[in-house]
Write a protein that holds these residues in place. Structure first.
Motif, PDB file in Angstrom:
ATOM      1  N   LEU A   1      32.522   6.000  -8.897  1.00 49.38           N
ATOM      2  CA  LEU A   1      32.012   5.131  -7.840  1.00 49.38           C
ATOM      3  C   LEU A   1      31.705   5.905  -6.558  1.00 49.38           C
ATOM      4  O   LEU A   1      31.243   5.323  -5.578  1.00 49.38           O
ATOM      5  CB  LEU A   1      33.031   4.032  -7.514  1.00 49.38           C
ATOM      6  CG  LEU A   1      33.203   2.903  -8.535  1.00 49.38           C
ATOM      7  CD1 LEU A   1      34.358   2.003  -8.129  1.00 49.38           C
ATOM      8  CD2 LEU A   1      31.925   2.084  -8.651  1.00 49.38           C
TER       9      LEU A   1
ATOM     10  N   ASP B   1      29.802  -2.107  -2.514  1.00 47.70           N
ATOM     11  CA  ASP B   1      29.649  -1.396  -3.785  1.00 47.70           C
ATOM     12  C   ASP B   1      30.878  -1.489  -4.687  1.00 47.70           C
ATOM     13  O   ASP B   1      30.853  -1.002  -5.810  1.00 47.70           O
ATOM     14  CB  ASP B   1      29.314   0.072  -3.531  1.00 47.70           C
ATOM     15  CG  ASP B   1      30.379   0.774  -2.710  1.00 47.70           C
ATOM     16  OD1 ASP B   1      30.821   0.211  -1.694  1.00 47.70           O
ATOM     17  OD2 ASP B   1      30.778   1.887  -3.077  1.00 47.70           O
TER      18      ASP B   1
ATOM     19  N   ARG C   1      28.047   6.547 -14.909  1.00 44.90           N
ATOM     20  CA  ARG C   1      28.395   5.724 -13.750  1.00 44.90           C
ATOM     21  C   ARG C   1      28.440   4.268 -14.215  1.00 44.90           C
ATOM     22  O   ARG C   1      27.614   3.425 -13.860  1.00 44.90           O
ATOM     23  CB  ARG C   1      27.410   5.961 -12.610  1.00 44.90           C
ATOM     24  CG  ARG C   1      27.481   7.396 -12.077  1.00 44.90           C
ATOM     25  CD  ARG C   1      26.596   7.602 -10.878  1.00 44.90           C
ATOM     26  NE  ARG C   1      27.134   6.989  -9.682  1.00 44.90           N
ATOM     27  CZ  ARG C   1      28.004   7.565  -8.845  1.00 44.90           C
ATOM     28  NH1 ARG C   1      28.462   8.787  -9.105  1.00 44.90           N
ATOM     29  NH2 ARG C   1      28.422   6.944  -7.773  1.00 44.90           N
TER      30      ARG C   1
ATOM     31  N   GLU D   1      28.655   0.958 -11.846  1.00 39.44           N
ATOM     32  CA  GLU D   1      27.426   0.749 -11.087  1.00 39.44           C
ATOM     33  C   GLU D   1      26.317   0.182 -11.970  1.00 39.44           C
ATOM     34  O   GLU D   1      25.601  -0.746 -11.575  1.00 39.44           O
ATOM     35  CB  GLU D   1      26.969   2.057 -10.449  1.00 39.44           C
ATOM     36  CG  GLU D   1      27.853   2.521  -9.313  1.00 39.44           C
ATOM     37  CD  GLU D   1      27.315   3.766  -8.649  1.00 39.44           C
ATOM     38  OE1 GLU D   1      26.255   4.268  -9.095  1.00 39.44           O
ATOM     39  OE2 GLU D   1      27.942   4.238  -7.686  1.00 39.44           O
TER      40      GLU D   1
END
Length: 467
Positions: free
Chosen positions: A11, A58, A296, A299
């Motif tokens: 992250l 996020d 990732r 995400e």
């Protein structure tokens, strides 16, 4: 005094544990809080404060669960409004931490409530600034995220004042500890290091060198890509509250038999396969979406998957809890179990399977001159595509592939070849395309990195060169 950065690379997120004389604080915790509690226990310390630099977009913060476990006070900076109890600090307010102190600096610009925390040691010397998304190594926080009715231009103007009046006057030797490092979408171009000093940033960070406000606004806004779609969802969760991680894990770690798994598939759920990309390509449950844990993961899950649909999981053995936790970090809560025995059990039971054909880059080069129906799909970001791509390739960035109309543009007779940079995103894309009923496709192993290494003669003859 003791300080530790707790960095989560998938992250690009940094949380911090600080402690003096047995009294500790955690800054910007992730949703899975065990590491902070274990560290405090190991050091025989008590977590007294949870400092939040802003409403993170996020990831989902661990402030609520950590406060419940430790009775610590959640502290935000000025202009914070939440749906749960917090302490809203004043600009310049100081908190005792053992023999050290933490001072709140209200630093709006990234968001209106954004604040930094200045740590003074036992001797009263300023030693570290925990800057959240206000100041990064080499960059500043983007000004186009959730902050009421303010425009990005208005927030950028506020950011300029923040940097000039709050950050630049600080001493050069103060250590800078930001909330993110390279790879984060919270800024444009973060540097590779996860910490710096105020002095180094004054020398090297463009945002601290511009002295004209109009020029600063233009530079900060220029080149901003669209924020990932899940950012607004996560910011809202952090502001309004959430279910405990334990409750999400309890549901998500439910063991499902093949029959139970099939029953849920019939209820129009998302089947998420998190195995290695090679394993997935060799065989998977028809209609499932691949997002491998090795990339990732969180995400891409947040970007591509709907938050309002139930998710059931197929993972490598022993990776079930990791998968649930990493999904929860970006706000997924409707996870209802995983397949008992994984893909091997599904295959052994004689259930239908699908697969993706992998080809090497040199095979692609040989196919191009002779296949009139060949279509190349580049799923890298627009900036990557602009730097070089196979001639005549169609660009559909992976983050845009939730738009079914773009995927549906392919014909049944097309021979579709998909590539990304190294081979991770292209498998995700292939799974999304197959889910829409388009099966005549191949995944280019190694992606663009492999394609551009093809022998120069063959490259010019068969791929014709870059645009």
């Amino acid at each position: 005094m003791f300080t530790r950065q707790l960095y989560t690379r998938c992250l690009s997120e940094a949380a911090y544990y600080i402690e003096s004389n047995g009294i500790a604080a955690v800054i910007d915790p992730l949703r899975d809080i065990d590491e902070y509690i274990a560290l405090a226990k190991e050091r025989n310390a008590t977590i007294k404060y949870i400092f939040e630099t802003h409403f993170h977009a996020d990831f989902v913060s661990g402030h609520l669960d950590l406060a419940k476990q430790t009775n610590a006070t959640i502290i935000y900076g000025p202009q914070t409004v939440t749906s749960f109890p917090v302490y809203v600090a004043k600009d310049g307010e100081t908190f005792s931490l053992g023999s050290a102190t933490v001072t709140v600096l209200h630093t709006p610009g990234h968001t209106i409530e954004s604040s930094c925390y200045l740590l003074k040691d036992e001797a009263g010397k300023d030693v570290a600034l925990f800057s959240g998304d206000t100041l990064f190594v080499g960059d500043v926080g983007r000004p186009d995220l959730s902050s009421g009715n303010l425009s990005k231009e208005e927030l950028a103007a506020i950011m300029f004042d923040t940097l000039q009046n709050k950050i630049k006057p600080l001493a050069d030797d103060i250590i800078l500890y930001p909330a993110h490092g390279a790879g984060s979408s919270c800024g444009k171009n973060l540097g590779p290091d996860t910490y710096s000093t105020i002095g180094e940033e004054k020398k090297n960070n463009y945002a601290l060198q511009i002295t004209d406000k109009t020029e600063f606004i233009k530079e900060v806004i220029n080149g901003l890509s669209d924020a990932p779609k899940y950012f607004s969802i996560n910011a809202k969760i952090n502001k309004e509250g959430y279910d405990s991680l334990d409750s999400i894990k309890m549901k998500g770690l439910t063991l499902l038999s093949i029959e139970q798994f099939k029953e849920k598939i019939d209820q129009d759920v998302i089947v998420l396969d998190t195995r290695d990309k090679t394993q997935f390509a060799e065989g998977f449950i028809p209609g499932s979406i691949f997002i491998g844990l090795e990339g990732r993961f969180a995400e891409w899950a947040g970007t591509l998957l709907p938050f309002d649909k139930t998710i059931i999981l197929l993972t490598e053995k022993g990776k079930e809890e990791e998968t649930v936790v990493r999904l929860a970090r970006v706000g997924f809560s409707k996870i209802e179990g995983y397949l008992d025995g994984g893909f091997e059990a599904w295959q052994s039971a004689g259930e239908p399977i699908d697969m993706i054909i992998d080809i090497e880059a040199d095979e692609l080069a040989m196919d191009i001159p002779f296949d009139k129906n060949l279509r190349l799909l580049d799923v890298r970001r627009e900036t990557e595509f602009a730097e070089g791509h196979v001639k005549n390739a169609l660009s559909i960035p992976l983050e845009e592939m939730t738009d079914i109309a773009k995927i549906a543009n392919f014909e049944e007779h097309d021979n579709l070849y998909v590539y990304c940079n190294s081979g991770y995103r292209s498998v995700i894309a292939a799974s999304l395309i197959k889910k829409q009923g388009i099966h005549n496709l191949r995944n280019v192993l190694g992606g663009w990195q492999a394609i551009k290494e093809i022998d120069k003669i063959d490259f010019d003859k068969n791929i014709e060169a870059l645009n």
